[in-house]
Scaffold this motif. Structure first.
Motif, PDB file in Angstrom:
ATOM      1  N   ALA A  29       2.211   1.427  12.454  1.00 28.12           N
ATOM      2  CA  ALA A  29       1.685   0.646  11.329  1.00 28.12           C
ATOM      3  C   ALA A  29       0.384   1.257  10.818  1.00 28.12           C
ATOM      4  O   ALA A  29       0.189   1.398   9.604  1.00 28.12           O
ATOM      5  N   ILE A  30      -0.497   1.634  11.721  1.00 22.88           N
ATOM      6  CA  ILE A  30      -1.767   2.269  11.334  1.00 22.88           C
ATOM      7  C   ILE A  30      -1.480   3.571  10.586  1.00 22.88           C
ATOM      8  O   ILE A  30      -2.100   3.844   9.548  1.00 22.88           O
ATOM      9  N   ASP A  31      -0.539   4.360  11.074  1.00 21.80           N
ATOM     10  CA  ASP A  31      -0.191   5.619  10.407  1.00 21.80           C
ATOM     11  C   ASP A  31       0.332   5.363   8.995  1.00 21.80           C
ATOM     12  O   ASP A  31       0.000   6.099   8.057  1.00 21.80           O
ATOM     13  N   ALA A  32       1.149   4.325   8.820  1.00 19.44           N
ATOM     14  CA  ALA A  32       1.684   3.987   7.499  1.00 19.44           C
ATOM     15  C   ALA A  32       0.564   3.547   6.558  1.00 19.44           C
ATOM     16  O   ALA A  32       0.552   3.927   5.376  1.00 19.44           O
ATOM     17  N   ILE A  33      -0.375   2.772   7.065  1.00 18.46           N
ATOM     18  CA  ILE A  33      -1.505   2.328   6.247  1.00 18.46           C
ATOM     19  C   ILE A  33      -2.355   3.524   5.839  1.00 18.46           C
ATOM     20  O   ILE A  33      -2.747   3.664   4.674  1.00 18.46           O
ATOM     21  N   GLU A  34      -2.631   4.408   6.766  1.00 18.00           N
ATOM     22  CA  GLU A  34      -3.444   5.586   6.464  1.00 18.00           C
ATOM     23  C   GLU A  34      -2.747   6.496   5.451  1.00 18.00           C
ATOM     24  O   GLU A  34      -3.394   7.046   4.563  1.00 18.00           O
ATOM     25  N   ALA A  35      -1.428   6.644   5.564  1.00 14.59           N
ATOM     26  CA  ALA A  35      -0.673   7.456   4.598  1.00 14.59           C
ATOM     27  C   ALA A  35      -0.745   6.824   3.207  1.00 14.59           C
ATOM     28  O   ALA A  35      -0.926   7.523   2.204  1.00 14.59           O
ATOM     29  N   ALA A  36      -0.624   5.512   3.143  1.00 12.09           N
ATOM     30  CA  ALA A  36      -0.721   4.815   1.859  1.00 12.09           C
ATOM     31  C   ALA A  36      -2.120   4.979   1.267  1.00 12.09           C
ATOM     32  O   ALA A  36      -2.265   5.163   0.050  1.00 12.09           O
ATOM     33  N   LYS A  37      -3.146   4.940   2.099  1.00 17.14           N
ATOM     34  CA  LYS A  37      -4.523   5.109   1.613  1.00 17.14           C
ATOM     35  C   LYS A  37      -4.734   6.512   1.046  1.00 17.14           C
ATOM     36  O   LYS A  37      -5.489   6.688   0.083  1.00 17.14           O
ATOM     37  N   ARG A  38      -4.081   7.519   1.624  1.00 26.85           N
ATOM     38  CA  ARG A  38      -4.208   8.885   1.101  1.00 26.85           C
ATOM     39  C   ARG A  38      -3.485   9.032  -0.237  1.00 26.85           C
ATOM     40  O   ARG A  38      -3.878   9.835  -1.071  1.00 26.85           O
ATOM     41  N   ALA A  39      -2.414   8.265  -0.447  1.00 27.44           N
ATOM     42  CA  ALA A  39      -1.592   8.404  -1.643  1.00 27.44           C
ATOM     43  C   ALA A  39      -2.003   7.485  -2.791  1.00 27.44           C
ATOM     44  O   ALA A  39      -1.635   7.738  -3.939  1.00 27.44           O
ATOM     45  N   GLU A 132       4.051   9.455 -11.701  1.00 26.94           N
ATOM     46  CA  GLU A 132       3.968  10.902 -11.806  1.00 26.94           C
ATOM     47  C   GLU A 132       2.772  11.468 -11.050  1.00 26.94           C
ATOM     48  O   GLU A 132       2.831  12.556 -10.498  1.00 26.94           O
ATOM     49  N   ASP A 133       1.646  10.752 -11.051  1.00 27.90           N
ATOM     50  CA  ASP A 133       0.472  11.317 -10.391  1.00 27.90           C
ATOM     51  C   ASP A 133      -0.176  10.387  -9.380  1.00 27.90           C
ATOM     52  O   ASP A 133      -1.138  10.772  -8.739  1.00 27.90           O
ATOM     53  N   ASP A 134       0.331   9.163  -9.229  1.00 19.58           N
ATOM     54  CA  ASP A 134      -0.240   8.197  -8.292  1.00 19.58           C
ATOM     55  C   ASP A 134      -1.748   8.056  -8.438  1.00 19.58           C
ATOM     56  O   ASP A 134      -2.440   7.725  -7.491  1.00 19.58           O
ATOM     57  N   GLY A 135      -2.269   8.289  -9.610  1.00 21.53           N
ATOM     58  CA  GLY A 135      -3.719   8.211  -9.818  1.00 21.53           C
ATOM     59  C   GLY A 135      -4.189   6.829 -10.201  1.00 21.53           C
ATOM     60  O   GLY A 135      -3.410   5.957 -10.550  1.00 21.53           O
ATOM     61  N   TYR A 136      -5.445   6.657 -10.168  1.00 18.56           N
ATOM     62  CA  TYR A 136      -6.090   5.401 -10.510  1.00 18.56           C
ATOM     63  C   TYR A 136      -6.551   5.515 -11.935  1.00 18.56           C
ATOM     64  O   TYR A 136      -7.273   6.436 -12.302  1.00 18.56           O
ATOM     65  N   HIS A 137      -6.100   4.623 -12.810  1.00 23.46           N
ATOM     66  CA  HIS A 137      -6.468   4.654 -14.216  1.00 23.46           C
ATOM     67  C   HIS A 137      -6.999   3.288 -14.608  1.00 23.46           C
ATOM     68  O   HIS A 137      -6.265   2.390 -14.929  1.00 23.46           O
ATOM     69  N   GLY A 138      -8.282   3.107 -14.528  1.00 22.99           N
ATOM     70  CA  GLY A 138      -8.854   1.826 -14.911  1.00 22.99           C
ATOM     71  C   GLY A 138     -10.157   1.552 -14.223  1.00 22.99           C
ATOM     72  O   GLY A 138     -10.764   2.438 -13.649  1.00 22.99           O
TER      73      GLY A 138
END
Length: 139
Positions: A29-39, A132-138
């Protein structure tokens, strides 16, 4: 036992916990959370708790240790939906919301599982996920 639940939003890590949770399961679970935080710039969680009896001692220590490391990293978290009918879990969730004010925590009864999944999938106002870029726009 800790299993993942699929969620249509990439920034949401969803899981189901019940019975006894081991350190190995908690590490996944920790690994999944950390992967999501990177993406993703903001991550939300859905934790469905049904019949949870306890965490093993090593899982409990791992959970506490990971939680303490996250205190300086709360800006990556958006929401945490806790789906349960267990009263003690609801009380613990309310305590966590008071301790970690930067994260919006809400409990949902099991019958409102779909509402919890939808709520966790919402992004902060002005934020958008672009596939397309998983970026933060806002803001």
């Amino acid at each position: 036992m800790l299993d993942f639940i699929s969620h249509p939003a990439g920034h949401v890590v969803a899981m189901h916990a019940g019975g006894v949770v081991t350190a190995r399961e908690l590490q996944r679970a920790i690994d999944a959370i950390e992967a999501a935080k990177r993406a993703h710039p903001r991550v939300s969680l859905v934790v469905e708790i049904d019949g949870l009896r306890w965490l093993t001692l090593t899982a409990l220590l791992k959970d506490i240790g990971y939680g303490l490391t996250q205190l300086g990293d709360l800006e990556h978290y958006h929401r945490a939906a806790v789906v349960t009918d267990q009263e003690w879990v609801k009380h613990l969730s309310h305590l966590e919301e008071k301790l970690f004010k930067a994260v919006e925590v809400r409990t949902f009864p099991r019958r409102d599982h779909a509402a919890a999944m939808a709520w966790a999938g919402e992004l902060p106002k002005g934020a958008h996920e672009n596939p397309e870029d998983d970026g933060y726009h806002g803001a």
